[in-house]
Write a protein that holds these residues in place. Structure first.
Motif, PDB file in Angstrom:
ATOM      1  N   TYR A   1      40.147  38.664  42.239  1.00 52.88           N
ATOM      2  CA  TYR A   1      40.690  38.433  40.897  1.00 52.88           C
ATOM      3  C   TYR A   1      42.078  39.067  40.784  1.00 52.88           C
ATOM      4  O   TYR A   1      42.349  40.054  41.461  1.00 52.88           O
ATOM      5  N   PRO A   2      42.989  38.502  39.943  1.00 51.01           N
ATOM      6  CA  PRO A   2      42.767  37.340  39.075  1.00 51.01           C
ATOM      7  C   PRO A   2      42.761  36.040  39.872  1.00 51.01           C
ATOM      8  O   PRO A   2      43.254  35.985  40.996  1.00 51.01           O
ATOM      9  N   LYS A   3      42.184  35.005  39.267  1.00 47.26           N
ATOM     10  CA  LYS A   3      42.129  33.701  39.903  1.00 47.26           C
ATOM     11  C   LYS A   3      43.425  32.927  39.700  1.00 47.26           C
ATOM     12  O   LYS A   3      43.611  31.862  40.282  1.00 47.26           O
ATOM     13  N   GLU A   4      44.308  33.451  38.858  1.00 46.62           N
ATOM     14  CA  GLU A   4      45.595  32.797  38.596  1.00 46.62           C
ATOM     15  C   GLU A   4      46.675  33.848  38.376  1.00 46.62           C
ATOM     16  O   GLU A   4      46.439  34.851  37.710  1.00 46.62           O
ATOM     17  N   THR A   5      47.853  33.618  38.952  1.00 52.69           N
ATOM     18  CA  THR A   5      48.968  34.546  38.776  1.00 52.69           C
ATOM     19  C   THR A   5      50.273  33.756  38.750  1.00 52.69           C
ATOM     20  O   THR A   5      50.255  32.526  38.711  1.00 52.69           O
TER      21      THR A   5
ATOM     22  N   LYS B   1      47.985  43.358  40.270  1.00 51.73           N
ATOM     23  CA  LYS B   1      46.833  44.131  40.732  1.00 51.73           C
ATOM     24  C   LYS B   1      45.739  43.138  41.081  1.00 51.73           C
ATOM     25  O   LYS B   1      45.330  42.338  40.242  1.00 51.73           O
ATOM     26  N   PHE B   2      45.251  43.192  42.319  1.00 53.13           N
ATOM     27  CA  PHE B   2      44.191  42.298  42.768  1.00 53.13           C
ATOM     28  C   PHE B   2      42.906  43.097  42.963  1.00 53.13           C
ATOM     29  O   PHE B   2      42.936  44.219  43.474  1.00 53.13           O
ATOM     30  N   THR B   3      41.790  42.516  42.563  1.00 53.77           N
ATOM     31  CA  THR B   3      40.488  43.158  42.701  1.00 53.77           C
ATOM     32  C   THR B   3      39.589  42.306  43.581  1.00 53.77           C
ATOM     33  O   THR B   3      39.341  41.135  43.272  1.00 53.77           O
ATOM     34  N   VAL B   4      39.118  42.890  44.678  1.00 54.95           N
ATOM     35  CA  VAL B   4      38.188  42.201  45.576  1.00 54.95           C
ATOM     36  C   VAL B   4      36.770  42.576  45.141  1.00 54.95           C
ATOM     37  O   VAL B   4      36.380  43.744  45.253  1.00 54.95           O
TER      38      VAL B   4
ATOM     39  N   ALA C   1      36.626  30.807  51.237  1.00 50.30           N
ATOM     40  CA  ALA C   1      37.571  31.892  50.985  1.00 50.30           C
ATOM     41  C   ALA C   1      37.952  31.856  49.505  1.00 50.30           C
ATOM     42  O   ALA C   1      38.033  30.791  48.902  1.00 50.30           O
ATOM     43  N   SER C   2      38.156  33.028  48.924  1.00 53.89           N
ATOM     44  CA  SER C   2      38.597  33.076  47.527  1.00 53.89           C
ATOM     45  C   SER C   2      40.058  32.640  47.447  1.00 53.89           C
ATOM     46  O   SER C   2      40.859  32.977  48.326  1.00 53.89           O
ATOM     47  N   VAL C   3      40.392  31.885  46.406  1.00 52.19           N
ATOM     48  CA  VAL C   3      41.754  31.368  46.251  1.00 52.19           C
ATOM     49  C   VAL C   3      42.310  31.768  44.885  1.00 52.19           C
ATOM     50  O   VAL C   3      41.656  31.600  43.858  1.00 52.19           O
ATOM     51  N   THR C   4      43.518  32.307  44.892  1.00 52.47           N
ATOM     52  CA  THR C   4      44.245  32.602  43.652  1.00 52.47           C
ATOM     53  C   THR C   4      45.341  31.559  43.481  1.00 52.47           C
ATOM     54  O   THR C   4      46.193  31.414  44.363  1.00 52.47           O
ATOM     55  N   THR C   5      45.294  30.823  42.382  1.00 49.22           N
ATOM     56  CA  THR C   5      46.320  29.817  42.098  1.00 49.22           C
ATOM     57  C   THR C   5      47.582  30.503  41.595  1.00 49.22           C
ATOM     58  O   THR C   5      47.514  31.423  40.780  1.00 49.22           O
ATOM     59  N   VAL C   6      48.743  30.069  42.090  1.00 48.50           N
ATOM     60  CA  VAL C   6      50.014  30.678  41.701  1.00 48.50           C
ATOM     61  C   VAL C   6      50.844  29.682  40.898  1.00 48.50           C
ATOM     62  O   VAL C   6      51.175  28.603  41.385  1.00 48.50           O
TER      63      VAL C   6
END
Length: 207
Positions: A25-29, A36-39, A143-148
């Motif tokens: 998290y977050p799932k979007e940035t 700050k990313f949280t695994v 895999a977890s993905v964060t959308t940018v």
């Protein structure tokens, strides 16, 4: 009625499986921001999770800080140029039991041209078995993905200290600085002209 019950049971099972994935998290940035990313790591087995490894896609993000976590140590991995390529957290004690989850925090800068961040994670259990969360979206172990998102013109971003910066505010600051400089120059010019006028007046009186 039986079919409906079966569907409900299946959906609950699927939701349970999905929620057990390693997620970042977050799932979007936003592009160019310090984030700050949280695994989040849940245990899926009846034995504890004792190690978690996350690899960073260097073309999308540059992680540089890690928050200490009680009961765990961490080791940073780097490439030959010294860039941080990943992190390995290891349990100093019993690890995460089957009914527990753990949050591991880190901070870094999102690349200016990134469109997504794909986080490959490897979860190791006490018996030595490893679950690799590296698959594509929809896979059994994705895999977890964060959308940018693209950074909007004049939009807000955060720096490495967590301070919010706005493009318009920066422009306003520059404009204010220019105005202050202009006022200073005008004041100096006024003083010079006043001095010249005084000198001319004194010369005329002497004549």
């Amino acid at each position: 009625m039986l079919n409906l019950s079966l569907l409900l049971v299946c959906s609950m099972l699927l939701a349970g499986i999905a929620s057990a994935h390693v997620v970042v998290y977050p799932k979007e940035t936003t592009q160019g921001t310090y984030e700050k990313f949280t695994v989040r790591v849940p245990s899926e087995k009846e034995i504890p999770t004792v190690k978690v490894e996350v690899k960073f896609p260097l073309d999308s993000v540059a992680i540089s800080r890690f928050e200490p976590k009680a009961g765990w140590t961490y080791e940073i991995t780097k490439d030959t140029s010294g860039k941080i390529t990943g992190v390995i957290w290891k349990a100093a004690g019993d690890g995460l039991a089957s009914t527990e989850f753990g949050d591991f925090n880190m901070q870094g800068k999102v690349a200016d041209a990134a469109t997504q961040i794909v986080w490959k994670a490897y979860q190791t259990y006490k018996d030595g078995s490893v679950v690799e969360w590296v698959g594509a979206d929809g896979a059994d172990k994705p895999a977890s993905v964060t959308t940018v998102k693209a950074k909007a013109a004049g939009g807000t971003t955060t720096d490495s200290h967590g301070q919010t910066k706005t493009g318009k505010a920066a422009e306003g600051s520059n404009s204010s600085s220019s105005s202050s400089n202009t006022a200073l120059y005008l004041s100096i010019a006024a003083v010079v002209l006043g001095a010249l006028a005084l000198i001319v007046s004194l010369v005329r009186k002497r004549k």
